[in-house]
Design a protein around this motif. Structure first.
Motif, PDB file in Angstrom:
ATOM      1  N   VAL A   9     -25.250  94.237  81.467  1.00 57.79           N
ATOM      2  CA  VAL A   9     -24.078  95.073  81.220  1.00 57.79           C
ATOM      3  C   VAL A   9     -24.463  96.378  80.534  1.00 57.79           C
ATOM      4  O   VAL A   9     -25.480  96.473  79.844  1.00 57.79           O
ATOM      5  N   ILE A  10     -23.600  97.374  80.743  1.00 56.57           N
ATOM      6  CA  ILE A  10     -23.706  98.675  80.076  1.00 56.57           C
ATOM      7  C   ILE A  10     -22.534  98.803  79.124  1.00 56.57           C
ATOM      8  O   ILE A  10     -21.392  98.483  79.478  1.00 56.57           O
ATOM      9  N   CYS A  74     -19.759  97.493  83.336  1.00 55.69           N
ATOM     10  CA  CYS A  74     -19.748  98.525  82.316  1.00 55.69           C
ATOM     11  C   CYS A  74     -18.523  98.307  81.444  1.00 55.69           C
ATOM     12  O   CYS A  74     -17.402  98.172  81.962  1.00 55.69           O
ATOM     13  N   TYR A  75     -18.728  98.270  80.144  1.00 54.36           N
ATOM     14  CA  TYR A  75     -17.639  98.167  79.179  1.00 54.36           C
ATOM     15  C   TYR A  75     -17.502  99.544  78.532  1.00 54.36           C
ATOM     16  O   TYR A  75     -18.267  99.901  77.644  1.00 54.36           O
ATOM     17  N   PHE A  76     -16.521 100.292  79.027  1.00 54.55           N
ATOM     18  CA  PHE A  76     -16.398 101.708  78.674  1.00 54.55           C
ATOM     19  C   PHE A  76     -15.498 101.837  77.443  1.00 54.55           C
ATOM     20  O   PHE A  76     -14.279 101.710  77.526  1.00 54.55           O
ATOM     21  N   CYS A  77     -16.127 102.096  76.299  1.00 50.54           N
ATOM     22  CA  CYS A  77     -15.408 102.136  75.017  1.00 50.54           C
ATOM     23  C   CYS A  77     -15.416 103.521  74.389  1.00 50.54           C
ATOM     24  O   CYS A  77     -15.053 103.669  73.221  1.00 50.54           O
ATOM     25  N   LEU A  78     -15.826 104.529  75.135  1.00 53.60           N
ATOM     26  CA  LEU A  78     -15.745 105.902  74.646  1.00 53.60           C
ATOM     27  C   LEU A  78     -14.279 106.332  74.610  1.00 53.60           C
ATOM     28  O   LEU A  78     -13.519 106.036  75.529  1.00 53.60           O
ATOM     29  N   VAL A 117     -11.352 100.726  78.214  1.00 50.27           N
ATOM     30  CA  VAL A 117     -10.471 100.553  77.063  1.00 50.27           C
ATOM     31  C   VAL A 117      -9.436 101.666  77.078  1.00 50.27           C
ATOM     32  O   VAL A 117      -9.741 102.822  76.803  1.00 50.27           O
ATOM     33  N   SER A 118      -8.219 101.306  77.419  1.00 46.37           N
ATOM     34  CA  SER A 118      -7.104 102.241  77.491  1.00 46.37           C
ATOM     35  C   SER A 118      -6.281 102.081  76.212  1.00 46.37           C
ATOM     36  O   SER A 118      -6.783 102.359  75.134  1.00 46.37           O
ATOM     37  N   GLY A 119      -5.077 101.602  76.298  1.00 41.68           N
ATOM     38  CA  GLY A 119      -4.289 101.390  75.086  1.00 41.68           C
ATOM     39  C   GLY A 119      -2.872 100.977  75.404  1.00 41.68           C
ATOM     40  O   GLY A 119      -2.333 101.294  76.478  1.00 41.68           O
ATOM     41  N   ALA A 120      -2.258 100.243  74.493  1.00 40.80           N
ATOM     42  CA  ALA A 120      -0.855  99.849  74.641  1.00 40.80           C
ATOM     43  C   ALA A 120       0.005 101.106  74.724  1.00 40.80           C
ATOM     44  O   ALA A 120      -0.205 102.069  73.991  1.00 40.80           O
ATOM     45  N   GLY A 121       0.952 101.109  75.639  1.00 36.55           N
ATOM     46  CA  GLY A 121       1.823 102.260  75.821  1.00 36.55           C
ATOM     47  C   GLY A 121       1.365 103.243  76.875  1.00 36.55           C
ATOM     48  O   GLY A 121       2.030 104.255  77.123  1.00 36.55           O
ATOM     49  N   THR A 122       0.249 102.944  77.527  1.00 35.22           N
ATOM     50  CA  THR A 122      -0.247 103.814  78.606  1.00 35.22           C
ATOM     51  C   THR A 122       0.786 103.899  79.722  1.00 35.22           C
ATOM     52  O   THR A 122       1.428 102.919  80.077  1.00 35.22           O
ATOM     53  N   GLN A 198     -15.028  89.443  73.958  1.00 32.14           N
ATOM     54  CA  GLN A 198     -15.139  88.193  74.700  1.00 32.14           C
ATOM     55  C   GLN A 198     -14.348  88.257  75.999  1.00 32.14           C
ATOM     56  O   GLN A 198     -14.784  87.747  77.035  1.00 32.14           O
ATOM     57  N   ALA A 199     -13.176  88.892  75.951  1.00 29.97           N
ATOM     58  CA  ALA A 199     -12.350  89.012  77.149  1.00 29.97           C
ATOM     59  C   ALA A 199     -13.041  89.857  78.210  1.00 29.97           C
ATOM     60  O   ALA A 199     -12.961  89.558  79.413  1.00 29.97           O
ATOM     61  N   MET A 200     -13.732  90.902  77.800  1.00 28.67           N
ATOM     62  CA  MET A 200     -14.442  91.739  78.775  1.00 28.67           C
ATOM     63  C   MET A 200     -15.546  90.962  79.478  1.00 28.67           C
ATOM     64  O   MET A 200     -15.699  91.053  80.708  1.00 28.67           O
ATOM     65  N   VAL A 201     -16.308  90.198  78.718  1.00 31.13           N
ATOM     66  CA  VAL A 201     -17.360  89.395  79.339  1.00 31.13           C
ATOM     67  C   VAL A 201     -16.742  88.360  80.275  1.00 31.13           C
ATOM     68  O   VAL A 201     -17.195  88.185  81.419  1.00 31.13           O
ATOM     69  N   ASN A 202     -15.696  87.699  79.831  1.00 30.40           N
ATOM     70  CA  ASN A 202     -15.096  86.639  80.644  1.00 30.40           C
ATOM     71  C   ASN A 202     -14.416  87.176  81.897  1.00 30.40           C
ATOM     72  O   ASN A 202     -14.453  86.533  82.954  1.00 30.40           O
TER      73      ASN A 202
END
Length: 227
Positions: A9-10, A74-78, A117-122, A198-202
């Protein structure tokens, strides 16, 4: 859990609270074999699974494109807050940068699972009153048009940080008391950083049909056992 499948993963954004937390979960997950982080400066973490790729310009990844090949996810957290910056700057740092990185990754890994990673209210309609929500919605929508194996948009609200990590925002010291109350009253808006990672991996290991991942989905996926 399927002990046979091992993921490469990235993770982006490891110098921030969310990225550091997701990275921590990946390094401790038994089915993550290798983790590549792309960042502008060293993260200061040493681990047998971890490789760091230092690169200054996220808008121009062609010099390192070949090094991004062969990854499962890819887990994009920027990301940046919309507070205190212009709408143009927020659009550039949220939409333009994300799409540039994702475009290169999709060219190198057409079976990749991309978790954003977006956000609640998108705002998926891209027509609402809040500018940040429209930009996040456009980013989600256009990511899902790229030739990835799967794209998931994670929409957490309040994220309780992981104890002991160094990039936790200072103000969480003063508002952490809200978490147990909020989790009880509005569980869809409150999750932990451990649950998010954990949710991203799963979700990478599962063939999960739902692409918009709300707070309740994050909690459910974190408890999943992948077969």
């Amino acid at each position: 859990m399927n002990e046979l499948r091992q993921l490469k993963v990235i993770v982006t954004g490891a110098s921030g609270m969310v990225g550091e937390g997701v990275l921590n979960e990946c390094l401790h997950h038994p089915q993550v074999a290798r983790v590549l982080i792309i960042s502008r400066k060293p993260c200061g973490i040493s681990h047998p699974k971890l490789t760091e790729l230092i690169h200054q310009d996220f808008l121009e990844l062609s010099p390192i494109a070949e090094q991004l090949r062969g990854y499962d996810a890819c887990y994009f957290c920027l990301g940046v807050s919309s507070l205190g910056i212009s709408q143009d700057a927020y659009y550039h740092l949220t939409y333009t940068l994300t799409m540039r990185v994702a475009g290169v990754l999709s060219e190198q890994n057409n079976e990749m699972v991309f978790c954003y990673v977006s956000g609640a209210g998108t705002d998926s309609t891209e027509k609402g009153r809040r500018a940040w929500a429209r930009v996040k919605g456009k980013t989600e929508n256009d990511l899902m048009k790229l030739p990835f194996g799967k794209v998931y948009a994670f929409r957490p609200g309040f994220i309780r940080p992981t104890k002991g990590l160094k990039n936790t925002h200072t103000f969480y010291r003063f508002i952490n008391w809200l978490y147990p109350v909020g989790r009880m009253i509005r569980p869809n808006y409150f999750c932990t950083l451990q649950e998010l990672g954990q949710a991203m991996v799963n979700v990478t290991l599962l063939d999960y049909p739902q692409q918009i991942i709300s707070g309740k989905d994050i909690i459910r996926l974190a408890k999943s056992r992948c077969e």
